[in-house]
Design a protein around this motif. Structure first.
Motif, mmCIF file in Angstrom:
data_model
loop_
_atom_site.group_PDB
_atom_site.id
_atom_site.type_symbol
_atom_site.label_atom_id
_atom_site.label_comp_id
_atom_site.label_asym_id
_atom_site.label_seq_id
_atom_site.Cartn_x
_atom_site.Cartn_y
_atom_site.Cartn_z
ATOM 1 N N ALA A 249 -12.138 45.415 9.150
ATOM 2 C CA ALA A 249 -13.499 45.120 8.700
ATOM 3 C C ALA A 249 -14.537 45.656 9.678
ATOM 4 C CB ALA A 249 -13.684 43.613 8.542
ATOM 5 N N ALA A 250 -15.698 46.023 9.132
ATOM 6 C CA ALA A 250 -16.834 46.444 9.945
ATOM 7 C C ALA A 250 -17.740 45.244 10.205
ATOM 8 C CB ALA A 250 -17.612 47.540 9.226
ATOM 9 N N LEU A 251 -18.290 45.190 11.396
ATOM 10 C CA LEU A 251 -19.252 44.151 11.802
ATOM 11 C C LEU A 251 -20.474 44.837 12.378
ATOM 12 C CD1 LEU A 251 -20.208 41.273 12.700
ATOM 13 C CD2 LEU A 251 -18.843 41.614 14.782
ATOM 14 N N MET A 252 -21.658 44.487 11.869
ATOM 15 C CA MET A 252 -22.891 45.014 12.443
ATOM 16 C C MET A 252 -23.872 43.869 12.664
ATOM 17 S SD MET A 252 -25.211 48.331 11.388
ATOM 18 C CE MET A 252 -25.969 47.709 9.885
ATOM 19 N N PHE A 253 -24.450 43.831 13.855
ATOM 20 C CA PHE A 253 -25.445 42.808 14.170
ATOM 21 C C PHE A 253 -26.499 43.381 15.111
ATOM 22 C CE2 PHE A 253 -22.134 42.299 17.400
ATOM 23 C CZ PHE A 253 -22.837 42.101 18.587
ATOM 24 N N THR A 254 -27.626 42.703 15.163
ATOM 25 C CA THR A 254 -28.703 43.057 16.083
ATOM 26 C C THR A 254 -28.778 42.011 17.188
ATOM 27 O OG1 THR A 254 -30.249 41.997 14.547
ATOM 28 C CG2 THR A 254 -30.103 44.392 14.481
ATOM 29 N N SER A 255 -29.175 42.462 18.361
ATOM 30 C CA SER A 255 -29.315 41.584 19.517
ATOM 31 C C SER A 255 -30.571 41.997 20.280
ATOM 32 C CB SER A 255 -28.084 41.691 20.424
ATOM 33 O OG SER A 255 -28.069 42.933 21.110
ATOM 34 N N GLY A 256 -30.799 41.329 21.403
ATOM 35 C CA GLY A 256 -31.809 41.808 22.323
ATOM 36 C C GLY A 256 -31.229 42.887 23.219
ATOM 37 N N PRO A 257 -32.069 43.558 24.007
ATOM 38 C CA PRO A 257 -31.590 44.648 24.849
ATOM 39 C C PRO A 257 -30.898 44.196 26.124
ATOM 40 C CG PRO A 257 -33.947 44.387 25.122
ATOM 41 C CD PRO A 257 -33.544 43.442 24.026
ATOM 42 N N ALA A 258 -31.143 42.941 26.532
ATOM 43 C CA ALA A 258 -30.604 42.451 27.803
ATOM 44 C C ALA A 258 -30.555 40.929 27.757
ATOM 45 C CB ALA A 258 -31.489 42.914 28.962
ATOM 46 N N GLN A 259 -29.841 40.348 28.708
ATOM 47 C CA GLN A 259 -29.759 38.895 28.801
ATOM 48 C C GLN A 259 -31.156 38.288 28.899
ATOM 49 O OE1 GLN A 259 -26.812 36.909 29.348
ATOM 50 N NE2 GLN A 259 -27.945 34.994 29.541
ATOM 51 N N GLY A 260 -31.407 37.274 28.079
ATOM 52 C CA GLY A 260 -32.699 36.613 28.174
ATOM 53 C C GLY A 260 -33.086 35.908 26.897
ATOM 54 N N GLU A 261 -34.289 35.381 26.901
ATOM 55 C CA GLU A 261 -34.867 34.709 25.749
ATOM 56 C C GLU A 261 -36.287 35.214 25.563
ATOM 57 O OE1 GLU A 261 -32.914 30.328 25.557
ATOM 58 O OE2 GLU A 261 -34.221 30.680 27.292
ATOM 59 N N ALA A 262 -36.716 35.280 24.319
ATOM 60 C CA ALA A 262 -38.083 35.696 24.006
ATOM 61 C C ALA A 262 -38.604 34.812 22.885
ATOM 62 C CB ALA A 262 -38.128 37.161 23.592
ATOM 63 N N ILE A 263 -39.844 34.426 22.976
ATOM 64 C CA ILE A 263 -40.459 33.574 21.964
ATOM 65 C C ILE A 263 -41.553 34.364 21.263
ATOM 66 C CG2 ILE A 263 -41.579 31.396 21.457
ATOM 67 C CD1 ILE A 263 -38.808 31.073 22.668
ATOM 68 N N GLY A 264 -41.302 34.675 20.002
ATOM 69 C CA GLY A 264 -42.319 35.318 19.189
ATOM 70 C C GLY A 264 -43.126 34.267 18.451
ATOM 71 N N SER A 265 -43.720 34.673 17.348
ATOM 72 C CA SER A 265 -44.532 33.747 16.577
ATOM 73 C C SER A 265 -44.420 34.071 15.089
ATOM 74 C CB SER A 265 -46.001 33.839 17.016
ATOM 75 O OG SER A 265 -46.821 32.985 16.241
ATOM 76 N N PHE A 266 -44.312 33.035 14.276
ATOM 77 C CA PHE A 266 -44.340 33.180 12.830
ATOM 78 C C PHE A 266 -45.082 31.983 12.260
ATOM 79 C CE2 PHE A 266 -42.262 32.591 8.575
ATOM 80 C CZ PHE A 266 -42.862 33.681 7.973
ATOM 81 N N GLN A 267 -46.113 32.269 11.461
ATOM 82 C CA GLN A 267 -46.945 31.210 10.904
ATOM 83 C C GLN A 267 -47.457 30.282 12.013
ATOM 84 O OE1 GLN A 267 -47.933 30.908 7.558
ATOM 85 N NE2 GLN A 267 -47.018 32.965 7.438
ATOM 86 N N ASP A 268 -47.848 30.894 13.123
ATOM 87 C CA ASP A 268 -48.399 30.183 14.282
ATOM 88 C C ASP A 268 -47.429 29.183 14.898
ATOM 89 O OD1 ASP A 268 -50.900 31.502 14.073
ATOM 90 O OD2 ASP A 268 -51.508 30.103 12.495
ATOM 91 N N LYS A 269 -46.137 29.380 14.660
ATOM 92 C CA LYS A 269 -45.109 28.537 15.259
ATOM 93 C C LYS A 269 -44.209 29.414 16.130
ATOM 94 C CE LYS A 269 -46.272 24.809 12.919
ATOM 95 N NZ LYS A 269 -45.476 24.419 11.737
#
Length: 201
Positions: free
Chosen positions: A137-157
């Motif tokens: 089976a093939a597996l494809m996923f997206t990740s961040g570029p490096a170890q860490g955490e990032a907080i974006g925003s959606f609907q001001d949350k």
């Protein structure tokens, strides 16, 4: 007080329609989707879309290529949208961290979904990927570029994103029987996504 990572499911459920409207339908991901589909062990294939959202545009692309899609998302409202659009395919409300479908799939896709999990939850996902993967089976996923955490925003949350170190992703894939076929960090041709494509040995 719960962390931003713990609030992800409620955020998408509360704003499911807004997210669907804001999700672009232009498929800048098509090149990587074609690579993923090209790595499937057979065609037409059974594809598991993990964190499928509203099924557009990613699942739609796979469906229009003739594949059978099973989509899983923790938001019942997003799953309702999927069912309204593609009633002949399978759409399941489930937290990916507790997913146990008792089935194997030729392809597993976790695009812009898996990276909303905290670090430990991401580590625990790799045996779940393995448990749902058919031979080769093939597996494809997206990740961040490096170890860490990032907080974006959606609907001001706050919108949480987490990533392990690339070397740890490689080790987790290897430990669970997957070989890396392709990996790119912040692909400029794909909206800056960091992408992993692997195949079960």
């Amino acid at each position: 007080m719960s962390s931003p990572a713990d609030q992800i499911i409620a955020l998408y459920e509360q704003h499911a329609r807004d997210w669907d409207l804001s999700r672009g339908r232009g498929l800048f991901e098509a090149d990587w989707l074609d690579r993923f589909l090209g790595a499937l062990p057979e065609t037409p294939a059974a594809i598991l879309d993990i964190g499928c959202g509203s099924a557009e545009p990613m699942a739609r692309y796979c469906i229009e290529k003739g594949h059978r899609v099973t989509g899983v998302d923790a938001s019942p409202s997003l799953i309702d949208i999927c069912r309204s659009r593609f009633p002949d395919h399978d759409w399941l409300t489930s937290d990916m961290r507790a997913m146990s479908l008792g089935r194997h799939f030729h392809g597993l896709l976790a695009w812009d979904s898996f990276f909303h999990l905290g670090h430990d939850d991401q580590r625990r996902m790799f045996p779940i990927f393995r448990a749902h993967a058919a031979e080769n089976a093939a597996l494809m996923f997206t990740s961040g570029p490096a170890q860490g955490e990032a907080i974006g925003s959606f609907q001001d949350k706050p919108l949480y994103h987490g990533s392990l170190d690339p070397s740890e992703y490689r080790q987790l894939l290897d430990d669970n029987g997957f070989n890396v076929l392709s990996h790119i960090v912040e692909d400029p041709a794909c909206g800056g996504h960091t992408i992993w494509l692997a195949r079960l040995r």
